[in-house]
Design a protein around this motif. Structure first.
Motif, short mmCIF file in Angstrom:
data_model
loop_
_atom_site.label_atom_id
_atom_site.label_comp_id
_atom_site.label_asym_id
_atom_site.label_seq_id
_atom_site.Cartn_x
_atom_site.Cartn_y
_atom_site.Cartn_z
N ARG A 119 0.84 -1.20 0.00
CA ARG A 119 0.00 0.00 0.00
C ARG A 119 0.87 1.25 0.00
N SER A 121 1.96 5.32 0.01
CA SER A 121 1.75 6.67 0.54
C SER A 121 2.72 7.62 -0.15
N MET A 127 -2.61 6.62 -0.40
CA MET A 127 -3.34 6.64 -1.66
C MET A 127 -4.60 5.77 -1.61
N GLN A 128 -4.77 5.02 -0.55
CA GLN A 128 -5.88 4.08 -0.46
C GLN A 128 -7.22 4.79 -0.46
N THR A 135 -7.88 -0.47 -3.41
CA THR A 135 -7.92 0.49 -4.51
C THR A 135 -7.20 1.76 -4.09
N GLU A 136 -6.38 2.29 -5.00
CA GLU A 136 -5.66 3.54 -4.74
C GLU A 136 -6.16 4.63 -5.67
N ARG A 142 -7.70 5.62 -11.03
CA ARG A 142 -8.03 4.71 -9.92
C ARG A 142 -7.31 3.39 -10.20
N ASP A 170 0.49 -2.92 -10.34
CA ASP A 170 -0.67 -2.93 -9.44
C ASP A 170 -0.77 -4.24 -8.67
#
Length: 209
Positions: A119, A121, A127-128, A135-136, A142, A170
Motif C-alpha cells: 500500500r 503513501s 493513496m488508499q 484500490t488507490e 483509480r 498494481d
C-alpha cells in the motif's frame, strides 16, 4: 519450323504498374509505420503484474505523443509534449534488459514514497480509497490492486530524484518493477496507455484507463 515464344499479354502491364506504383506504395507503408511509431500504437499485456487493472492478454491502446514526439524508429525526442503524472500507466524499456514494460507511474520527481505491504503513501498521504481497501486513488486515475501475492518489497522514505519516476505494478507482490531496477528517466517513457480495447472472453471494447 521454329516456334516463337509469345510473351504473356498481361506481363508488361503488370511490370509497368509495379514500376509506377511500387515506390508510392512503399512510401505509404513507411509513413504508416512512422505514424504508428511516433503517434499511436498498441501493447499486448504479457503478464499479471498490473492486475486487476490489466489482465494477461489485454490489448492496450497507447498514445505515443503523451510525453513527447520522437524521430521515427529512434529514441530521439524531437518535442516534449507533456510530463508523466502520478497514476499514469506508461510504456518504457526496463533499465535491466531493455524489455518493453507497462507499469504505473507511482511517484514523480520530488515525491517522498512509502510502500508498506503493497500500500502506497506519497508525501505522507495514503493513496488508499476510503471505500475500497485494495484500490488507490490518484488525481486522474483509480488503481485496482491485486494483493493476493502479498505486497512485495517495502519502501521507506524514498525520494524520487529530479527527472525520474517510480514505476510500480498494481499486483504489488507479482511485479518486477522500480523496487528492483530503480527509478526510470521521465524522458524514457514512450507513451501513456489510454484504454483496453480487447480483453479475452469479452472481445472488443474500450475500457478507459
Amino acid at each position: 519450323m521454329n516456334a516463337t515464344a509469345t510473351p504473356s499479354p498481361g506481363r508488361k502491364p503488370v511490370a509497368r504498374w509495379l514500376r509506377s506504383e511500387l515506390p508510392q506504395l512503399l512510401l505509404m507503408l513507411l509513413l504508416l509505420a512512422a505514424a504508428r511509431d511516433s503517434f499511436a500504437n498498441h501493447y499486448y499485456v504479457p503478464s499479471g503484474s498490473m492486475e486487476h487493472t490489466l489482465e494477461v492478454g489485454d490489448r492496450v491502446a497507447v498514445d505515443m505523443r503523451a510525453y513527447g514526439v520522437r524521430l521515427p524508429f529512434t529514441d530521439v525526442q524531437l518535442l516534449a509534449t507533456g510530463k508523466p503524472e502520478r497514476g499514469d500507466i506508461a510504456i518504457f524499456d526496463s533499465p535491466e534488459d531493455g524489455v518493453r514494460l507497462i507499469k504505473r507511474v507511482a511517484a514523480v520527481a520530488g515525491d517522498e514514497v512509502d510502500l508498506v505491504e503493497g500500500r502506497l503513501s506519497i508525501n505522507g498521504v495514503a493513496m488508499q480509497a476510503l471505500d475500497q481497501a485494495d484500490t488507490e486513488l490518484f488525481e486522474q486515475h483509480r488503481a485496482r490492486l491485486n494483493l493476493a501475492y502479498g505486497g512485495g518489497p517495502d519502501l521507506h522514505a524514498i525520494t524520487v530524484p529530479a527527472g525520474q519516476v517510480l514505476m510500480l505494478g498494481d499486483a504489488r507482490g507479482n511485479s518486477h518493477d522500480g523496487r528492483f531496477f530503480g527509478f526510470v528517466p521521465a524522458s524514457g517513457l514512450y507513451g501513456r496507455a489510454l484504454a483496453v480495447y480487447y480483453r479475452r472472453g469479452e472481445g472488443l471494447g474500450w475500457k478507459k484507463l
